[in-house]
Design an enzyme around this catalytic site. Structure first.
Site, PDB file in Angstrom:
ATOM      1  N   CYS A 195      14.801 -32.883 -33.298  1.00 14.67           N
ATOM      2  CA  CYS A 195      14.885 -34.103 -32.319  1.00 14.67           C
ATOM      3  C   CYS A 195      13.464 -33.889 -31.359  1.00 14.67           C
ATOM      4  CB  CYS A 195      15.760 -34.317 -30.645  1.00 14.67           C
ATOM      5  SG  CYS A 195      15.567 -32.384 -29.313  1.00 14.67           S
TER       6      CYS A 195
ATOM      7  N   SER B  54      19.853   1.533 -19.938  1.00 14.22           N
ATOM      8  CA  SER B  54      19.314   2.727 -19.139  1.00 14.22           C
ATOM      9  C   SER B  54      19.496   2.597 -18.279  1.00 14.22           C
ATOM     10  CB  SER B  54      17.579   2.278 -19.226  1.00 14.22           C
ATOM     11  OG  SER B  54      17.661   0.430 -19.227  1.00 14.22           O
TER      12      SER B  54
ATOM     13  N   GLN C  42      24.867  -5.288 -24.815  1.00 15.79           N
ATOM     14  CA  GLN C  42      23.613  -6.032 -24.222  1.00 15.79           C
ATOM     15  C   GLN C  42      23.014  -6.612 -25.361  1.00 15.79           C
ATOM     16  OE1 GLN C  42      22.012  -4.043 -20.222  1.00 15.79           O
ATOM     17  NE2 GLN C  42      23.194  -3.305 -21.141  1.00 15.79           N
TER      18      GLN C  42
ATOM     19  N   HIS D 295      24.076 -10.351 -23.390  1.00 17.83           N
ATOM     20  CA  HIS D 295      23.022 -11.150 -22.640  1.00 17.83           C
ATOM     21  C   HIS D 295      22.024 -12.458 -23.724  1.00 17.83           C
ATOM     22  CE1 HIS D 295      21.471  -7.837 -20.234  1.00 17.83           C
ATOM     23  NE2 HIS D 295      21.894  -8.433 -19.731  1.00 17.83           N
TER      24      HIS D 295
HETATM   25  C1  BJW Z   1      19.513   6.226 -26.505  1.00 22.04           C
HETATM   26  C2  BJW Z   1      19.382   6.967 -28.082  1.00 22.04           C
HETATM   27  C3  BJW Z   1      20.092   7.059 -29.164  1.00 22.04           C
HETATM   28  C4  BJW Z   1      17.487   5.966 -26.732  1.00 22.04           C
HETATM   29  N1  BJW Z   1      21.533   6.486 -28.580  1.00 22.04           N
HETATM   30  N2  BJW Z   1      20.418   6.027 -26.480  1.00 22.04           N
HETATM   31  C5  BJW Z   1      19.894  -6.348  -8.432  1.00 22.04           C
HETATM   32  C6  BJW Z   1      18.776  -5.631  -8.255  1.00 22.04           C
HETATM   33  C7  BJW Z   1      17.455  -5.435  -8.833  1.00 22.04           C
HETATM   34  C8  BJW Z   1      17.402  -6.992  -9.672  1.00 22.04           C
HETATM   35  C9  BJW Z   1      18.382  -7.453  -9.363  1.00 22.04           C
HETATM   36  C10 BJW Z   1      19.457  -7.442  -9.341  1.00 22.04           C
HETATM   37  N3  BJW Z   1      20.100  -8.219 -10.101  1.00 22.04           N
HETATM   38  C11 BJW Z   1      19.486  -8.831 -10.636  1.00 22.04           C
HETATM   39  C12 BJW Z   1      18.985  -8.915 -11.241  1.00 22.04           C
HETATM   40  C13 BJW Z   1      17.560  -9.388 -11.265  1.00 22.04           C
HETATM   41  C14 BJW Z   1      16.889  -9.146 -13.113  1.00 22.04           C
HETATM   42  C15 BJW Z   1      17.218  -7.295 -13.014  1.00 22.04           C
HETATM   43  O1  BJW Z   1      18.267  -6.295 -13.338  1.00 22.04           O
HETATM   44  N4  BJW Z   1      16.373  -6.925 -12.414  1.00 22.04           N
HETATM   45  C16 BJW Z   1      16.151  -5.847 -13.470  1.00 22.04           C
HETATM   46  C17 BJW Z   1      14.795  -5.084 -14.283  1.00 22.04           C
HETATM   47  C18 BJW Z   1      15.845  -4.250 -11.730  1.00 22.04           C
HETATM   48  N5  BJW Z   1      18.804  -9.616 -13.348  1.00 22.04           N
HETATM   49  C19 BJW Z   1      18.463 -10.673 -14.293  1.00 22.04           C
HETATM   50  O2  BJW Z   1      17.348 -11.160 -13.490  1.00 22.04           O
HETATM   51  C20 BJW Z   1      19.911 -10.705 -15.132  1.00 22.04           C
HETATM   52  N6  BJW Z   1      20.537 -12.215 -14.401  1.00 22.04           N
HETATM   53  C21 BJW Z   1      20.924 -12.588 -13.697  1.00 22.04           C
HETATM   54  O3  BJW Z   1      21.329 -11.280 -12.421  1.00 22.04           O
HETATM   55  O4  BJW Z   1      20.803 -13.532 -12.849  1.00 22.04           O
HETATM   56  C22 BJW Z   1      21.750 -14.209 -11.256  1.00 22.04           C
HETATM   57  C23 BJW Z   1      20.186 -14.058 -10.651  1.00 22.04           C
HETATM   58  C24 BJW Z   1      18.478 -14.049 -10.947  1.00 22.04           C
HETATM   59  C25 BJW Z   1      17.824 -14.037 -10.799  1.00 22.04           C
HETATM   60  C26 BJW Z   1      17.752 -12.782  -9.202  1.00 22.04           C
HETATM   61  C27 BJW Z   1      19.290 -12.605  -9.189  1.00 22.04           C
HETATM   62  C28 BJW Z   1      20.508 -12.434  -9.723  1.00 22.04           C
HETATM   63  C29 BJW Z   1      19.781 -11.402 -16.413  1.00 22.04           C
HETATM   64  C30 BJW Z   1      18.933  -9.803 -17.648  1.00 22.04           C
HETATM   65  C31 BJW Z   1      18.584 -10.487 -18.991  1.00 22.04           C
HETATM   66  C32 BJW Z   1      17.986  -9.398 -19.014  1.00 22.04           C
HETATM   67  N7  BJW Z   1      17.602  -9.757 -21.058  1.00 22.04           N
HETATM   68  C33 BJW Z   1      16.267  -8.639 -21.952  1.00 22.04           C
HETATM   69  C34 BJW Z   1      16.507  -9.523 -22.667  1.00 22.04           C
HETATM   70  C35 BJW Z   1      17.331 -10.378 -23.449  1.00 22.04           C
HETATM   71  C36 BJW Z   1      16.998 -10.396 -24.345  1.00 22.04           C
HETATM   72  C37 BJW Z   1      15.871  -9.708 -25.524  1.00 22.04           C
HETATM   73  O5  BJW Z   1      16.543  -9.224 -25.783  1.00 22.04           O
HETATM   74  O6  BJW Z   1      14.615 -10.164 -25.601  1.00 22.04           O
HETATM   75  O7  BJW Z   1      18.370  -7.448 -21.995  1.00 22.04           O
HETATM   76  S1  BJW Z   1      16.063  -7.313 -20.266  1.00 22.04           S
HETATM   77  C38 BJW Z   1      16.501  -6.059 -21.783  1.00 22.04           C
HETATM   78  O8  BJW Z   1      17.001  -5.128 -21.331  1.00 22.04           O
HETATM   79  C39 BJW Z   1      17.451  -6.766 -22.660  1.00 22.04           C
HETATM   80  C40 BJW Z   1      18.655  -5.503 -22.645  1.00 22.04           C
HETATM   81  O9  BJW Z   1      19.943  -6.154 -22.631  1.00 22.04           O
HETATM   82  C41 BJW Z   1      18.397  -4.901 -21.204  1.00 22.04           C
HETATM   83  C42 BJW Z   1      18.846  -3.372 -20.869  1.00 22.04           C
HETATM   84  O10 BJW Z   1      18.327  -2.648 -21.601  1.00 22.04           O
HETATM   85  P1  BJW Z   1      18.928  -0.992 -21.824  1.00 22.04           P
HETATM   86  O11 BJW Z   1      19.929  -2.291 -23.355  1.00 22.04           O
HETATM   87  O12 BJW Z   1      19.351  -1.108 -20.740  1.00 22.04           O
HETATM   88  O13 BJW Z   1      17.373  -0.529 -22.746  1.00 22.04           O
HETATM   89  P2  BJW Z   1      16.501  -0.262 -22.498  1.00 22.04           P
HETATM   90  O14 BJW Z   1      15.296   0.060 -23.350  1.00 22.04           O
HETATM   91  O15 BJW Z   1      16.038   0.009 -21.058  1.00 22.04           O
HETATM   92  O16 BJW Z   1      17.702   1.680 -22.489  1.00 22.04           O
HETATM   93  C43 BJW Z   1      17.645   2.192 -23.475  1.00 22.04           C
HETATM   94  C44 BJW Z   1      18.473   3.361 -23.299  1.00 22.04           C
HETATM   95  O17 BJW Z   1      18.717   4.552 -24.416  1.00 22.04           O
HETATM   96  C45 BJW Z   1      17.804   4.220 -22.782  1.00 22.04           C
HETATM   97  O18 BJW Z   1      18.290   4.594 -21.849  1.00 22.04           O
HETATM   98  C46 BJW Z   1      17.701   5.242 -23.785  1.00 22.04           C
HETATM   99  O19 BJW Z   1      17.770   6.821 -23.129  1.00 22.04           O
HETATM  100  C47 BJW Z   1      18.755   5.628 -24.584  1.00 22.04           C
HETATM  101  N8  BJW Z   1      18.962   5.307 -26.106  1.00 22.04           N
HETATM  102  N9  BJW Z   1      17.898   6.360 -27.868  1.00 22.04           N
HETATM  103  C48 BJW Z   1      22.173   6.702 -26.987  1.00 22.04           C
HETATM  104  N10 BJW Z   1      19.860   7.295 -30.018  1.00 22.04           N
HETATM  105 ZN    ZN Z   2      17.515 -30.724 -29.786  1.00 19.73          ZN
END
Ligand code: BJW
Ligand code: ZN
Length: 252
Positions: A159, A198, A111, A129
């Protein structure tokens, strides 16, 4: 010094079992999130240091936020690009690259947009992502890689169209081929590692769920509990740079 307190350190038996399962597996999937890059100095999204100017990712990583204030959103991305420009992969990234080299069927689904897995040598990889180093033009659709510091924000295409980071924002679809590959591989996998995420953001969080339903042995590596912890076969509580080398084994 151990990084985890005695109460949260994974049991030696759990480490041994994960190592054994990986050693026997022919099909392995690793799903990674921001936590695997934390020890390289990249902030996670939802941790204490995940806020930027008091804003959450959910308030910045959306097409609406970008349409309303492209400069604000670009300032966030540019601050992250500058910070990430100097970071290096850590022992967790390297362990996954070693695992890939010895497992017949392997897929890394990340991700993360930081590109650190690629720098560590991972090849069989999908970026669910997108990638922070790519820019996409909202006018002509052109995509280009640019690792330089961006002087004029928001950046514009030749452009004259507005450029955006080529990443996936909330409400946007993930790259279809990449998501499908992740689901297909996870359903066929013997072992799925879920590292440093997470498990809150969908559809990526549904990949291990699909693997569990299909009978895969799912191992979570995370210092904290997540919504996946109960459902997976093993939850190894600890930092990925410490745990992954232990369960993957030493340098190839
Ligand atoms: C360690 C550590 C160490 C710390 N060792 N571990 C179903 C239900 C509800 C909502 C939805 C659903 N389906 C879809 C949705 C909507 C939405 C969603 O999921 N929302 C939730 C918040 C509820 N999803 C979307 O919109 C997605 N698109 C989609 O579903 O399209 C179809 C659709 C559209 C509209 C409606 C319905 C369907 C797209 C999601 C895009 C996410 N984008 C981001 C930004 C990317 C660009 C950027 O970087 O700026 O992606 S948001 C951000 O979160 C980023 C990450 O990849 C993503 C996940 O986060 P991640 O990697 O898990 O990080 P953290 O910080 O959350 O956690 C870190 C973890 O590490 C923690 O657990 C720590 O404990 C641990 N840790 N130190 C090991 N040393
Ligand atoms: Zn362009």
């Amino acid at each position: 010094m151990s990084s985890t307190s005695p109460g949260t350190a994974p049991l030696p038996d759990d480490i041994r079992e994960a190592r054994l399962r990986l050693a026997r597996a022919r099909r392995v999937v690793a799903l990674t999130g921001a936590g695997i890059s934390a020890e390289s100095g990249v902030p996670t999204f939802r941790g204490a240091d995940g806020l930027w100017r008091n804003l959450r990712a959910e308030e910045l990583a959306t097409p609406r936020a970008f349409a309303r204030d492209p400069l604000l959103v670009w300032e966030w991305y540019e601050s992250r690009r500058r910070r990430m420009g100097s970071v290096q992969p850590n022992a967790g990234h390297h362990a996954l690259a070693r695992l890939e080299a010895r497992v017949p069927e392997f897929l890394l689904a990340t991700q993360n947009v930081d590109g650190l897995h690629g720098l560590a040598g991972s090849k069989r990889m999908v970026e669910l992502h997108g990638n922070l180093w790519r820019l996409r033009c909202l006018g002509c659709g052109a995509v280009r890689e640019d690792r330089r510091a961006l002087e004029d924000l928001p950046p514009r295409c030749t452009c004259s169209g507005l450029l955006r980071p080529d990443v996936v924002w909330f409400g946007e679809d993930l790259p279809a081929g990449a998501l499908e590959q992740a689901f297909t591989a996870a359903r066929a996998a013997d072992v799925v590692l879920v590292v440093g995420t997470s498990s809150l953001v969908y559809p990526a969080a549904a990949v291990p769920e699909a693997a569990i339903s299909a009978g895969a042995f799912v191992v979570e590596v995370n210092p904290e509990r997540t919504p996946l912890s109960e459902a997976c076969a093993l939850a190894l509580r600890g930092r990925s740079a410490e745990i992954l080398p232990q369960i993957v084994g030493g340098a190839a």
